[in-house]
Design a protein around this motif. Structure first.
Motif, PDB file in Angstrom:
ATOM      1  N   GLU A   1       0.826  -1.209   0.000  1.00 36.37           N
ATOM      2  CA  GLU A   1       0.000   0.000   0.000  1.00 36.37           C
ATOM      3  C   GLU A   1       0.857   1.255   0.000  1.00 36.37           C
ATOM      4  OE1 GLU A   1      -2.471  -0.343   3.366  1.00 36.37           O
ATOM      5  OE2 GLU A   1      -3.815  -1.847   2.509  1.00 36.37           O
ATOM      6  N   GLU A   2       1.937   1.212   0.787  1.00 33.50           N
ATOM      7  CA  GLU A   2       2.823   2.376   0.869  1.00 33.50           C
ATOM      8  C   GLU A   2       3.464   2.652  -0.488  1.00 33.50           C
ATOM      9  OE1 GLU A   2       6.319   1.977   3.391  1.00 33.50           O
ATOM     10  OE2 GLU A   2       5.771   3.886   4.341  1.00 33.50           O
ATOM     11  N   ALA A   3       3.916   1.568  -1.172  1.00 29.12           N
ATOM     12  CA  ALA A   3       4.497   1.750  -2.503  1.00 29.12           C
ATOM     13  C   ALA A   3       3.461   2.318  -3.466  1.00 29.12           C
ATOM     14  CB  ALA A   3       5.036   0.418  -3.014  1.00 29.12           C
ATOM     15  N   LEU A   4       2.213   1.820  -3.354  1.00 25.93           N
ATOM     16  CA  LEU A   4       1.148   2.325  -4.218  1.00 25.93           C
ATOM     17  C   LEU A   4       0.862   3.796  -3.935  1.00 25.93           C
ATOM     18  CD1 LEU A   4      -0.993   1.793  -6.353  1.00 25.93           C
ATOM     19  CD2 LEU A   4      -2.540   1.024  -4.524  1.00 25.93           C
ATOM     20  N   ARG A   5       0.840   4.148  -2.643  1.00 27.27           N
ATOM     21  CA  ARG A   5       0.614   5.560  -2.296  1.00 27.27           C
ATOM     22  C   ARG A   5       1.735   6.445  -2.819  1.00 27.27           C
ATOM     23  NH1 ARG A   5      -1.114   3.315   2.639  1.00 27.27           N
ATOM     24  NH2 ARG A   5       0.963   3.658   3.536  1.00 27.27           N
ATOM     25  N   ASP A   6       2.978   5.971  -2.695  1.00 28.36           N
ATOM     26  CA  ASP A   6       4.092   6.766  -3.212  1.00 28.36           C
ATOM     27  C   ASP A   6       3.977   6.938  -4.716  1.00 28.36           C
ATOM     28  OD1 ASP A   6       5.069   6.930  -0.691  1.00 28.36           O
ATOM     29  OD2 ASP A   6       6.566   5.343  -0.915  1.00 28.36           O
ATOM     30  N   SER A   7       3.595   5.842  -5.400  1.00 29.11           N
ATOM     31  CA  SER A   7       3.452   5.935  -6.857  1.00 29.11           C
ATOM     32  C   SER A   7       2.347   6.917  -7.231  1.00 29.11           C
ATOM     33  CB  SER A   7       3.150   4.544  -7.420  1.00 29.11           C
ATOM     34  OG  SER A   7       2.917   4.619  -8.811  1.00 29.11           O
ATOM     35  N   GLU A   8       1.220   6.822  -6.525  1.00 26.98           N
ATOM     36  CA  GLU A   8       0.117   7.747  -6.815  1.00 26.98           C
ATOM     37  C   GLU A   8       0.505   9.178  -6.504  1.00 26.98           C
ATOM     38  OE1 GLU A   8      -3.143   6.327  -4.563  1.00 26.98           O
ATOM     39  OE2 GLU A   8      -3.685   4.730  -5.965  1.00 26.98           O
ATOM     40  N   HIS A   9       1.278   9.356  -5.423  1.00 27.83           N
ATOM     41  CA  HIS A   9       1.706  10.720  -5.072  1.00 27.83           C
ATOM     42  C   HIS A   9       2.633  11.281  -6.151  1.00 27.83           C
ATOM     43  CE1 HIS A   9       2.892  14.130  -2.673  1.00 27.83           C
ATOM     44  NE2 HIS A   9       4.165  13.798  -2.841  1.00 27.83           N
ATOM     45  N   ARG A  10       3.571  10.441  -6.622  1.00 26.19           N
ATOM     46  CA  ARG A  10       4.472  10.918  -7.670  1.00 26.19           C
ATOM     47  C   ARG A  10       3.689  11.227  -8.944  1.00 26.19           C
ATOM     48  NH1 ARG A  10       7.784   6.783  -5.525  1.00 26.19           N
ATOM     49  NH2 ARG A  10       7.103   5.340  -7.145  1.00 26.19           N
ATOM     50  N   TYR A  11       2.741  10.321  -9.263  1.00 30.86           N
ATOM     51  CA  TYR A  11       1.926  10.576 -10.455  1.00 30.86           C
ATOM     52  C   TYR A  11       1.160  11.888 -10.307  1.00 30.86           C
ATOM     53  CZ  TYR A  11      -2.543  10.578 -12.868  1.00 30.86           C
ATOM     54  OH  TYR A  11      -3.659  10.963 -13.549  1.00 30.86           O
ATOM     55  N   ARG A  12       0.542  12.087  -9.140  1.00 31.69           N
ATOM     56  CA  ARG A  12      -0.235  13.302  -8.918  1.00 31.69           C
ATOM     57  C   ARG A  12       0.658  14.537  -8.993  1.00 31.69           C
ATOM     58  NH1 ARG A  12      -5.004  14.675  -9.918  1.00 31.69           N
ATOM     59  NH2 ARG A  12      -5.645  12.624  -9.089  1.00 31.69           N
ATOM     60  N   THR A  13       1.869  14.450  -8.418  1.00 35.42           N
ATOM     61  CA  THR A  13       2.791  15.583  -8.451  1.00 35.42           C
ATOM     62  C   THR A  13       3.202  15.895  -9.884  1.00 35.42           C
ATOM     63  OG1 THR A  13       3.608  14.983  -6.256  1.00 35.42           O
ATOM     64  CG2 THR A  13       4.989  16.432  -7.586  1.00 35.42           C
ATOM     65  N   LEU A  14       3.588  14.834 -10.648  1.00 30.46           N
ATOM     66  CA  LEU A  14       3.980  15.056 -12.042  1.00 30.46           C
ATOM     67  C   LEU A  14       2.813  15.606 -12.859  1.00 30.46           C
ATOM     68  CD1 LEU A  14       6.104  11.840 -12.662  1.00 30.46           C
ATOM     69  CD2 LEU A  14       6.940  14.175 -12.373  1.00 30.46           C
ATOM     70  N   PHE A  15       1.612  15.080 -12.605  1.00 32.27           N
ATOM     71  CA  PHE A  15       0.437  15.526 -13.344  1.00 32.27           C
ATOM     72  C   PHE A  15       0.143  16.993 -13.070  1.00 32.27           C
ATOM     73  CE2 PHE A  15      -4.160  16.112 -13.770  1.00 32.27           C
ATOM     74  CZ  PHE A  15      -4.373  15.634 -15.057  1.00 32.27           C
ATOM     75  N   GLU A  16       0.119  17.381 -11.777  1.00 31.94           N
ATOM     76  CA  GLU A  16      -0.254  18.760 -11.427  1.00 31.94           C
ATOM     77  C   GLU A  16       0.849  19.743 -11.765  1.00 31.94           C
ATOM     78  OE1 GLU A  16      -3.071  19.838 -10.638  1.00 31.94           O
ATOM     79  OE2 GLU A  16      -4.119  17.949 -10.298  1.00 31.94           O
ATOM     80  N   ALA A  17       2.136  19.325 -11.611  1.00 30.34           N
ATOM     81  CA  ALA A  17       3.242  20.265 -11.808  1.00 30.34           C
ATOM     82  C   ALA A  17       3.699  20.339 -13.255  1.00 30.34           C
ATOM     83  CB  ALA A  17       4.422  19.858 -10.911  1.00 30.34           C
ATOM     84  N   ASN A  18       3.148  19.501 -14.150  1.00 30.74           N
ATOM     85  CA  ASN A  18       3.589  19.511 -15.546  1.00 30.74           C
ATOM     86  C   ASN A  18       3.236  20.845 -16.188  1.00 30.74           C
ATOM     87  OD1 ASN A  18       3.904  18.889 -18.424  1.00 30.74           O
ATOM     88  ND2 ASN A  18       4.014  16.770 -17.709  1.00 30.74           N
TER      89      ASN A  18
END
Length: 885
Positions: A502-519
């Motif tokens: 779950e932690e790995a999934l949360r980190d992946s989702e957080h990175r995805y969300r960061t890349l998505f919003e900051a692009n």
């Protein structure tokens, strides 16, 4: 062990409790009487001290008056020793309580005395003398043994003055302390009281009473301390020996400047309280006898009336416990109604208990079967289950719990679980650093009555035998029959692997969300079935002009021109789950502007819905620039063709100019040079020296002009000659040039060092021209040097360039003017110093530039020069990109 006592003891205690207040009343009454006697004794001491102090004041005042009268007596101030001594002897005979009278000079020597001893006496060290001389007033001395009389005494002194008010000496009288002591003993003192008169140091001058001290002795230490207080109030002191408490009072007599006498009185506290204490002891003894009689009566009564029947009842209870009680036996009637009723009710209770015991045995057998079933279910559970009592001890632990937390038995056996620290347990928050507080543990919370659901924490201590695990715990309180907490049940699960995933999934989702919003490029996710936007980033909102809420209410069709919708739908139908290839589309912004967008996308699952994520890159400017560039290229090709034609025409004109220079200008110069040579040859004898010099100058300048024309032609040929790139051995070329220079200038011996293996790619003829100019300049400018030396070599460089150099130790030049070196017709030396036209280095620059290289020079006046040039193989450049050097 808990302390207990029997019924008989309880009755005796009741008797004692009833009598204790009487003891308190008797003791309180005795203490009040003792306080009253102490107050009366203190008042008596106060009166006694005041009386004795008044007597001492009279004694001191009498001495003062006596000395005042004596100081003015004629025998004293007439300075007649014999008359003075007779006068003093008469006074001593008249006042026998005084041991001596005397007159002292200013140095403390005794000049006149009442005692017949005529030896010399010095008393300058006596306190009374010092005070009398220092203060000029009446003074009181301390205890002393007279140096003339040999008796214990205390002296009183007063200064004596002459008629001119100058100090003549000091007159004194000594009080006989033995007589004063006898006089004090005549004073009536209460029994047990001691009265003392002392000097300022605490030495006894006179005393009387029970503990009277000898003259010259010391009083009790507490009394000496009280003397320093200067307080007449009675105070309680402690006797140094025997620890008997005393009451005492102190009064100072006299003025501090003159000296003082202390009057004190002491009374034994024990003597004052003795009658009261004896009376208290008699009263307590009588009460104790009454208590003993009452206790004996209570013991006998309790044993016969209460204790014996209760013992028999206890034996019957024991028989009932052993199930040996005969229920048909009837107890004998008692004299106490309550005991008879107790026996009757006991029989009824016994019958009921036996019936219940039979029922209990049946119920226990049934419970044992249910317990076995419950234990089997309890042990077969996959989750760890623990049951704790109200103190936190785990009383039931299944196998799964022991597998998750093998350290539970150790904690249970060695320590109170609720007192074990979080660090010792190894309980941490999920960050692995913050300790879990004791009040937040699932067991503690459940024991407080809370319901705990899926609480997660990290454990890596004793609980899990040092293994780091992520534990999920749920707990419920267990209530007893009285609705109070009886313990709790705890269910554990080891979710380490699940939590890490779950932690790995949360980190992946957080990175995805960061890349998505900051692009910085617009991005969105749309539903592949409805084409509606599911989420967009800030860049899309800012670029297209729609708000986020507007975007989420729109579909892909809303941002496309109507004519492109069929192509869009066809394209989406062919995509499926594959990643879409990058393609340029036309989009509409909110303001109606059409923009060109390069779009790439890939499929994903968004909250359980099939979707695609799109990255849009606005290439409107790039496409417009490419179109403008294509249009510019078309125009540029046309302009290049026109410029090429112009350049060809200019080259033809330049060739014509060069031909004209080489033929039209050279012919007049040859004529001038020829006629000049003829004049010098045929008419040399007819011309004077100045005319011959003029002709020589004309020929030299025509020769220089011819050389300049040749150099210009050479420079123009360098620009027009096409390059033929081939391997060139620069070492061999430099060697040939050096041999040619030695042949041209045989009188100049120059050492030439040429590095072997110097090779490059370029035009062999043009590069030979470069070496001829650089080596020729080095040869020319080395003239006048004792040991001229020229070096030709190469040094390491980067960027694919070959860096060659020609160095000499000749005249050199000032680097301030190096920008002029490679300009045509610019020279740094005059023709008289070094010949030349100023074209050679310009030619070098032109050739090196055509080879894509650079030329640089480094020098200093008188320190030689170094010329470097670089070559880029296979590159054609007509102009140097930056200035030389």
């Amino acid at each position: 062990m808990k302390w207990t006592f029997g019924l008989r003891t309880a009755l005796i205690l009741l008797v004692l409790i009833a009598v204790v207040p009487v003891f308190g009343v008797v003791i309180q009454s005795s203490l009040a009487e003792q306080k009253h006697r102490i107050e009366r004794a203190e008042a008596g001491l106060h009166s006694l001290v005041d009386l004795a102090a008044a007597y001492q004041e009279q004694l001191i005042e009498g001495a003062r008056q006596m000395l005042t009268a004596v100081a003015h007596a004629p025998p004293v101030y007439r300075n007649d020793p014999q008359d003075c001594e007779r006068y003093f002897r008469d006074l001593r005979a008249r006042y026998p309580r005084y041991a001596n009278f005397g007159l002292l000079d200013t140095q403390g020597r005794l000049t006149c005395r009442a005692v017949g001893d005529q030896r010399e006496v010095q008393v300058a060290d006596r306190g009374y003398f010092k005070r009398a001389v220092g203060n000029g007033e009446f003074s009181i001395g301390d205890y002393q043994v007279g140096r003339v009389t040999g008796k214990p005494s205390i002296a009183f002194a007063m200064p004596v003055y002459r008629e001119d008010q100058s100090l003549r000496g000091v007159i004194f009288l000594a009080l006989d302390l033995e007589r004063a002591d006898e006089q004090l003993r005549k004073l009536a003192t209460p029994p047990g009281t001691s009265l003392f008169v002392t000097d300022g140091t605490g030495t006894v001058l006179a005393s009387t009473g029970t503990e009277a001290a000898a003259v010259g002795g010391s009083v009790l230490e507490p009394l000496r301390q009280a003397m320093g207080l200067g307080d007449a109030r009675p105070r309680l002191g402690t006797r140094p020996a025997g620890d008997a408490a005393h009451l005492y009072a102190v009064r100072r007599v006299g003025h501090p400047r003159e000296g003082q006498v202390l009057v004190s009185a002491a009374l034994s506290r024990a003597d004052v309280l003795a009658p009261t204490v004896r009376r208290l002891y008699l009263q307590l003894a009588a009460l104790l006898a009454i208590v003993l009689l009452g206790a004996g009566a209570a013991w006998a009564f309790g044993d016969r009336v209460l204790a014996a029947p209760l013992d028999r009842l206890l034996r019957r209870v024991g028989a009932l416990q052993r199930e040996e009680l005969p229920l048909d036996a009837q107890p004998a009637p008692r004299r106490i109604r309550e005991l008879d009723e107790l026996d009757e009710r006991f029989n009824t209770m016994a019958r009921s208990l036996i019936q219940r015991a039979v029922e209990r045995d049946g119920a226990l057998a049934e419970m044992q079967g249910q317990k076995s079933l419950l234990t089997s279910v309890f042990e077969s559970l996959a989750e760890g289950v623990l049951v704790a009592d109200s103190r936190g001890y785990y009383i039931h632990v299944n196998a799964a719990a022991l597998q998750i937390a093998p350290g539970i038995p150790l904690i249970n056996r060695e320590k109170d679980p609720l007192d074990v620290s979080a660090r010792e347990y190894g309980f941490f928050q999920l960050d692995g650093r913050t300790l879990m507080p004791a009040w937040d543990r699932p067991t503690v919370r459940a024991l407080r009555g809370e319901r705990v659901d899926r609480q997660r924490f990290l454990c890596r201590g004793v609980w899990t035998a040092g293994v780091e695990k992520i534990i999920q715990a749920s707990a419920r309180p267990l209530l007893g029959a009285d609705e109070e907490s009886a313990g709790c049940v705890l269910v554990l699960s080891d979710i380490t692997a699940t939590y890490r995933a779950e932690e790995a999934l949360r980190d992946s989702e957080h990175r995805y969300r960061t890349l998505f919003e900051a692009n910085p490029h617009p991005m969105w996710v749309f539903d592949t079935q409805t084409l509606c936007f599911l989420t967009v980033n800030d860049a899309a909102v800012n670029h297209y002009g729609y708000t986020r809420a507007e975007f989420l209410s729109m579909s892909l069709d809303d941002i496309r021109p109507p004519e492109e919708l069929p192509a869009l739908h066809d394209h989406l139908a062919t995509l499926g789950s594959e990643a879409g290839r990058t393609r340029v589309w036309r989009h509409l912004r909110k303001d109606g502007a059409v923009i060109l967008v390069e779009v790439s996308s890939h499929a994903l699952d968004f909250d359980g819905r099939p979707a695609r994520m799109v990255l849009a890159h606005d290439v409107t400017g790039r496409v417009r620039a490419r179109e403008a560039l294509e249009q510019l290229n078309e125009t540029l090709e046309q302009r290049v063709a026109e410029r090429t034609r112009d350049l060809a025409l200019a080259n033809k004109e330049l060739e014509s100019f060069s031909y004209s220079v080489s033929h039209d200008l050279r012919a007049p110069l040859q004529v001038i040079d020829g006629f000049g040579k003829a004049l010098l040859t045929r008419h040399a004898t007819e011309l004077d020296g100045k005319a011959q010099h003029y002709l020589s100058r004309i020929r030299e300048n025509t020769g220089q002009m011819a050389q300049l024309i040749d150099d210009l032609l050479s420079l123009s040929r360098v620009s027009r000659t096409p390059l033929r790139v081939e391997p060139v051995d620069l070492s061999a070329r430099a060697q040939q040039i050096a041999e040619g220079l030695r042949a041209r200038f045989p009188h100049q011996q120059v050492a030439v060092d040429i590095e072997p293996g110097l090779s490059c790619m370029g035009d062999a003829g043009l590069l030979s021209v470069v070496l001829e100019n650089l080596m020729g300049n080095a040869w020319k400018f080395s003239r006048g040097v004792e040991q001229p030396r020229i070096r030709v070599g190469r040094r390491p460089a980067t960027g694919g360039e070959a860096v060659f150099f020609v160095a000499d130790n000749g005249a050199g030049f000032d680097m301030t003017y190096r920008d002029k070196l490679f300009t045509a017709f610019q020279r740094l030396h005059s023709d008289r110093e070094f010949e030349g036209t100023g074209i050679g280095l310009a030619t070098v620059l032109r050739i090196v530039s055509r080879h894509g290289g650079r030329v640089a020079a480094e020098s200093a006046p008188g320190q030689g020069a170094v010329f470097e040039f670089t070559l880029k193989e296979g590159t054609h450049h007509e102009h140097q990109s930056h200035s030389p050097g």
